[in-house]
Scaffold this motif. Structure first.
Motif, PDB file in Angstrom:
ATOM      1  N   THR A 419       0.832  -1.318  -0.036  1.00 39.07           N
ATOM      2  CA  THR A 419       0.071  -0.031   0.063  1.00 39.07           C
ATOM      3  C   THR A 419       0.960   1.102  -0.071  1.00 39.07           C
ATOM      4  N   GLU A 420       0.395   2.261  -0.768  1.00 40.82           N
ATOM      5  CA  GLU A 420       1.004   3.492  -0.591  1.00 40.82           C
ATOM      6  C   GLU A 420       0.116   4.664   0.291  1.00 40.82           C
ATOM      7  N   ASP A 421      -1.060   4.045   0.710  1.00 41.85           N
ATOM      8  CA  ASP A 421      -1.958   4.974   1.232  1.00 41.85           C
ATOM      9  C   ASP A 421      -1.656   5.817   2.635  1.00 41.85           C
ATOM     10  N   VAL A 422      -0.745   6.763   2.579  1.00 44.83           N
ATOM     11  CA  VAL A 422      -0.329   7.451   3.350  1.00 44.83           C
ATOM     12  C   VAL A 422      -1.295   8.088   4.442  1.00 44.83           C
ATOM     13  N   ALA A 423      -2.188   8.512   3.739  1.00 46.66           N
ATOM     14  CA  ALA A 423      -3.372   9.240   4.077  1.00 46.66           C
ATOM     15  C   ALA A 423      -4.365   8.592   5.070  1.00 46.66           C
ATOM     16  N   ALA A 424      -4.614   7.288   4.875  1.00 49.26           N
ATOM     17  CA  ALA A 424      -5.313   6.214   5.705  1.00 49.26           C
ATOM     18  C   ALA A 424      -4.452   6.346   7.032  1.00 49.26           C
ATOM     19  N   LEU A 425      -3.327   6.221   6.983  1.00 52.70           N
ATOM     20  CA  LEU A 425      -2.234   6.037   8.190  1.00 52.70           C
ATOM     21  C   LEU A 425      -2.296   6.981   8.995  1.00 52.70           C
ATOM     22  N   LEU A 426      -2.380   8.509   8.248  1.00 52.11           N
ATOM     23  CA  LEU A 426      -2.298   9.553   9.122  1.00 52.11           C
ATOM     24  C   LEU A 426      -3.699   9.814   9.599  1.00 52.11           C
ATOM     25  N   ALA A 427      -4.648   9.406   8.884  1.00 54.76           N
ATOM     26  CA  ALA A 427      -6.113   9.703   9.522  1.00 54.76           C
ATOM     27  C   ALA A 427      -6.313   8.777  10.795  1.00 54.76           C
ATOM     28  N   ALA A 428      -5.492   7.431  10.910  1.00 55.56           N
ATOM     29  CA  ALA A 428      -5.702   6.788  12.006  1.00 55.56           C
ATOM     30  C   ALA A 428      -4.967   7.367  13.131  1.00 55.56           C
ATOM     31  N   ALA A 429      -3.940   8.108  12.985  1.00 55.54           N
ATOM     32  CA  ALA A 429      -3.013   8.773  13.905  1.00 55.54           C
ATOM     33  C   ALA A 429      -3.788  10.151  14.158  1.00 55.54           C
ATOM     34  N   LYS A 430      -4.376  10.589  13.292  1.00 57.41           N
ATOM     35  CA  LYS A 430      -5.110  11.879  13.739  1.00 57.41           C
ATOM     36  C   LYS A 430      -6.320  11.813  14.704  1.00 57.41           C
ATOM     37  N   SER A 431      -7.130  10.458  14.384  1.00 57.25           N
ATOM     38  CA  SER A 431      -8.041  10.171  15.178  1.00 57.25           C
ATOM     39  C   SER A 431      -7.700   9.581  16.547  1.00 57.25           C
ATOM     40  N   GLY A 432      -6.360   9.276  16.955  1.00 54.52           N
ATOM     41  CA  GLY A 432      -6.209   9.091  17.994  1.00 54.52           C
ATOM     42  C   GLY A 432      -6.007   7.273  18.216  1.00 54.52           C
ATOM     43  N   GLU A 433      -6.659   6.866  17.093  1.00 60.84           N
ATOM     44  CA  GLU A 433      -6.474   5.315  17.342  1.00 60.84           C
ATOM     45  C   GLU A 433      -5.000   4.785  17.236  1.00 60.84           C
ATOM     46  N   LEU A 434      -4.432   5.417  16.482  1.00 58.04           N
ATOM     47  CA  LEU A 434      -2.992   5.264  16.484  1.00 58.04           C
ATOM     48  C   LEU A 434      -2.015   6.201  17.057  1.00 58.04           C
ATOM     49  N   LYS A 435      -1.164   5.560  18.180  1.00 53.96           N
ATOM     50  CA  LYS A 435      -0.596   6.573  18.926  1.00 53.96           C
ATOM     51  C   LYS A 435       0.739   6.917  18.255  1.00 53.96           C
ATOM     52  N   GLU A 436       1.371   8.213  18.634  1.00 50.33           N
ATOM     53  CA  GLU A 436       2.804   8.407  18.019  1.00 50.33           C
ATOM     54  C   GLU A 436       3.865   7.681  18.502  1.00 50.33           C
ATOM     55  N   PRO A 437       3.752   7.434  19.887  1.00 46.93           N
ATOM     56  CA  PRO A 437       5.028   6.452  20.358  1.00 46.93           C
ATOM     57  C   PRO A 437       5.063   5.128  19.446  1.00 46.93           C
ATOM     58  N   ARG A 438       4.015   4.481  19.194  1.00 46.95           N
ATOM     59  CA  ARG A 438       3.789   3.324  18.509  1.00 46.95           C
ATOM     60  C   ARG A 438       4.422   3.489  17.228  1.00 46.95           C
ATOM     61  N   MET A 439       4.161   4.525  16.564  1.00 50.39           N
ATOM     62  CA  MET A 439       4.809   4.687  15.154  1.00 50.39           C
ATOM     63  C   MET A 439       6.366   5.205  15.266  1.00 50.39           C
ATOM     64  N   ARG A 440       6.624   5.749  16.282  1.00 49.49           N
ATOM     65  CA  ARG A 440       8.135   5.938  16.409  1.00 49.49           C
ATOM     66  C   ARG A 440       8.893   4.575  16.791  1.00 49.49           C
ATOM     67  N   GLU A 441       8.066   3.744  17.494  1.00 52.13           N
ATOM     68  CA  GLU A 441       8.760   2.287  17.732  1.00 52.13           C
ATOM     69  C   GLU A 441       8.992   1.614  16.291  1.00 52.13           C
TER      70      GLU A 441
END
Length: 659
Positions: A419-441
């Protein structure tokens, strides 16, 4: 040794808080710095690339520092948008081919590639480009040049499905082309020589690196316990102990040793965690109708065992299966009915927790994609599915796309494949479903491997040299020798083989030129022949033509019957002695063949020249069956998908070879 989740975060903090870590060099030998646009910095008489163009030496640019510290420093500087790009594993777009949308064609679409690399900040991609090695190498260099000019100069990691074997299936493997052509991994299990498998993987490693491929989406540690399964040919057979040793040797060869990644490594992704070989009714979980595995609790440890060989060799990455494990309980709780790529019990609890895996978890392709009605039901009769119907989001199809991304990463996946759907991943981060520390890990794990393989120092290859390395004569000879060794002799009545020089032969699916080169006389009819030589493959049916993968995979029956071209050729031979070999992409049922031939072999991918060397006695078939050959389809239907060699009264048992 790779870092656990807690250690990754600890190294991140250390890189930012500890002056000692920042100031203490770990090595000082000047590496070769491959560059196109980056300027050089000179510090302490040494040279470094100024990848972020700020005129000073950042810790992540300092090749003297540990990979973990460099990754932590780079991640510290990155935005959420940067992290999202790192966490996706895209497909390099092609031009000039019918399958350009999935990356096959005459070259890369550089404009679209630049948008993904620079615009979407993605820096890991699968290549499906084939053809001339020089073209592949120079094309990959062109992409690295684009990547070098981005904000942080992060080099690309370019991956591939297997491309050094015989069977080609869209979405699962690549045509070998100029690369050395070895038997399928089932054939390596038939030989059962880990040293040879290590040499095979080492050869593939050198060929990949020559063209700029630094990640192998292989090996399959799945077990071939369900004989109807379409992906069986990519396994090391059905015995878990044999597969464990073979997987370990493969990882050692591909990663250039057992101590983890180094500058000579190809990042190796063992797959598919776990139970993929036990597919319900033999259907493959690339397809909606095949989304379930029928593995049981008592069988699970057996299917885990081959992965232990990969862990012993410090494998860099693990890919979960698409399948939903319908019968499993873990820790006394029924397993969630979602594909393994979204199952925290299998990834965080079992893989990372119980087995202590510390590397990157990368999802299989398409698990966050939208599964349309055609994806679920197949295309109408007469219409062929296209890549637009590809989606394997089993168990979460009705979730919004950003929620699928969040569930995948929160379950334990670091990088999402296909996938190249960056927008969907960022939407998950923006909604709070995906936390930034997990992304950094997750990003830290992925980037650390780029540092460990030396990609930040020199991601470029010598395109002119690629043709000398890929498919060089020594590699071609070694792969041809392995093809011959892997063949399994099953029958040889009245010493039908070796076939004598000068014998008159009638051929079916064997190149007449190869037969003449082997010293045989080719005739036009069976009646004129001394011997009939037939090449066959395990029978199959087209049972799901309306599905993208179902319309391309071998499914259904395994037994020969009238109407099968090779079987009809056998009947046409009449009373002439027949030498027959059957390509075992799945375990063939030979009940209707066995008594009609003089000599019979199982093969796992063999060229005409190599086959005729065996038939004429110039080489010896040395393999043993890596799976049993059942006696009937009724026996196949009655066996357990997750149990090894358990069909009733097999025609040829596991490990058989004619003595």
């Amino acid at each position: 040794m790779r870092l656990s989740a807690s250690a990754v975060l600890a190294s991140f903090l250390a890189a930012n808080l500890s002056p000692a870590l920042v100031q203490t060099p770990t090595k000082s030998r000047q590496p070769v710095l491959g560059r196109r646009s980056a300027t050089l910095l000179k510090v302490d008489g040494l040279e470094f690339k100024d990848l972020n163009h700020n005129g000073k030496l950042d810790l992540y640019e300092d090749w003297r520092k540990p990979a973990s510290a460099r990754a932590a420093d780079l991640v510290r500087q990155m935005s959420v948008e940067d992290l999202a790009g790192v966490m996706l594993h895209g497909t390099l777009p092609a031009i000039g081919g019918a399958e350009a949308s999935i990356g096959r064609g005459s070259g890369y679409d550089l404009a679209r590639s630049k948008e993904m690399i620079d615009g979407k900040r993605i820096n890991t991609f699968i290549t499906r480009l084939g053809g001339d090695p020089t073209l592949i190498a120079s094309s990959n260099n062109a992409l690295q040049e684009i990547a070098e000019a981005t904000r942080f100069g992060i080099p690309l990691t370019i991956s591939t499905d297997p491309r050094n074997n015989f069977l080609y299936t869209a979405g699962a493997s690549n045509d070998a082309g100029s690369f050395s052509k070895w038997p399928e991994t089932t054939g390596m299990a038939a030989i059962n020589d880990p040293a040879l498998t290590r040499r095979y993987a080492d050869t593939v490693r050198r060929e990949y690196m020559a063209v700029g491929i630094r990640e192998a989406l292989s090996p399959q540690a799945d077990l071939a316990t369900e004989p109807r399964w379409a992906r069986l040919n990519g396994t090391f057979g059905e015995d878990a102990d044999v597969a464990r040793a073979q997987v370990k040797a493969y990882v050692e060869g591909m990663q250039n040793g057992t101590a983890g990644l180094n500058s000579g490594s190809v990042i190796t992704v063992v797959k598919h965690w776990v139970g993929y070989g036990a597919q319900k009714d033999g259907w493959d979980s690339h397809n909606y109708y095949g989304r379930y595995s029928s593995l049981t609790n008592s069988q699970l440890p057996y299917h885990v065992k081959p992965f232990l060989g990969a862990f012993e060799a410090n494998v860099a990455a693990v890919m979960p299966t698409y399948s939903i494990l319908e019968n499993i309980t873990l820790g006394g709780k029924p397993i969630e009915q979602v594909g393994a790529g979204m199952n925290s019990q299998l990834l965080t609890g079992m893989l990372r927790g119980k087995y202590g895996f510390q590397g990157v978890v990368i999802s299989d392709w398409g698990i966050t994609s939208d599964c349309s009605q055609q994806c679920r039901e197949g295309m109408p009769a007469g219409q062929r599915a296209t890549p637009a119907q590809i989606a394997m989001s089993w168990g979460v199809m009705d979730l919004p796309r950003p929620a699928r991304f969040a569930k995948t990463v929160n379950a334990g996946v670091d990088q999402i494949g296909g996938t190249e759907d960056v927008a969907a991943l960022l939407a998950a981060a923006k909604s709070g479903e995906l936390k930034e520390p997990r992304m950094r890990e997750a990003a830290t794990r992925i980037l650390q491997q780029k540092f460990e393989t030396g990609a930040f120092e020199d991601p470029y290859v010598d395109a002119d040299a690629a043709k000398k390395i890929v498919g060089n004569p020594a590699s071609l000879q070694a792969s041809a020798d392995a093809q011959k060794r892997a063949m399994v002799p099953l029958e040889n009545r009245s010493h039908a083989v070796p076939v004598k020089a000068g014998a008159k032969v009638w051929l079916f699916h064997v190149d007449p030129a190869a037969a003449r080169a082997a010293g045989l006389t080719v005739v036009e009819t069976p009646e004129a022949a001394d011997v009939v030589i037939i090449r066959a493959e395990t029978p199959s049916e087209m049972l799901h033509p309306g599905y993208f993968f179902g319309g391309r995979q071998h499914e259904g029956r395994l037994n020969f019957r009238p109407g099968d071209a090779a079987y009809d050729a056998l009947l046409k031979a009449g009373k002439k002695p027949v030498v027959m070999t059957v390509y075992m992409d799945r375990p063939a049922i030979l009940t209707e063949v066995k008594d009609k031939v003089a000599a019979l072999y199982a093969d796992f991918g063999v060229s005409d020249a190599a086959l005729l060397d065996v038939v004429t006695g110039k080489a010896k078939a040395q393999g043993h069956l890596p799976f049993e050959l059942p006696s009937s389809m009724a026996a196949v239907a009655a066996q357990s998908p997750g149990a090894p060699h358990d069909s009733a009264r097999p025609l040829y048992p596991y490990g058989y070879a004619l003595k």
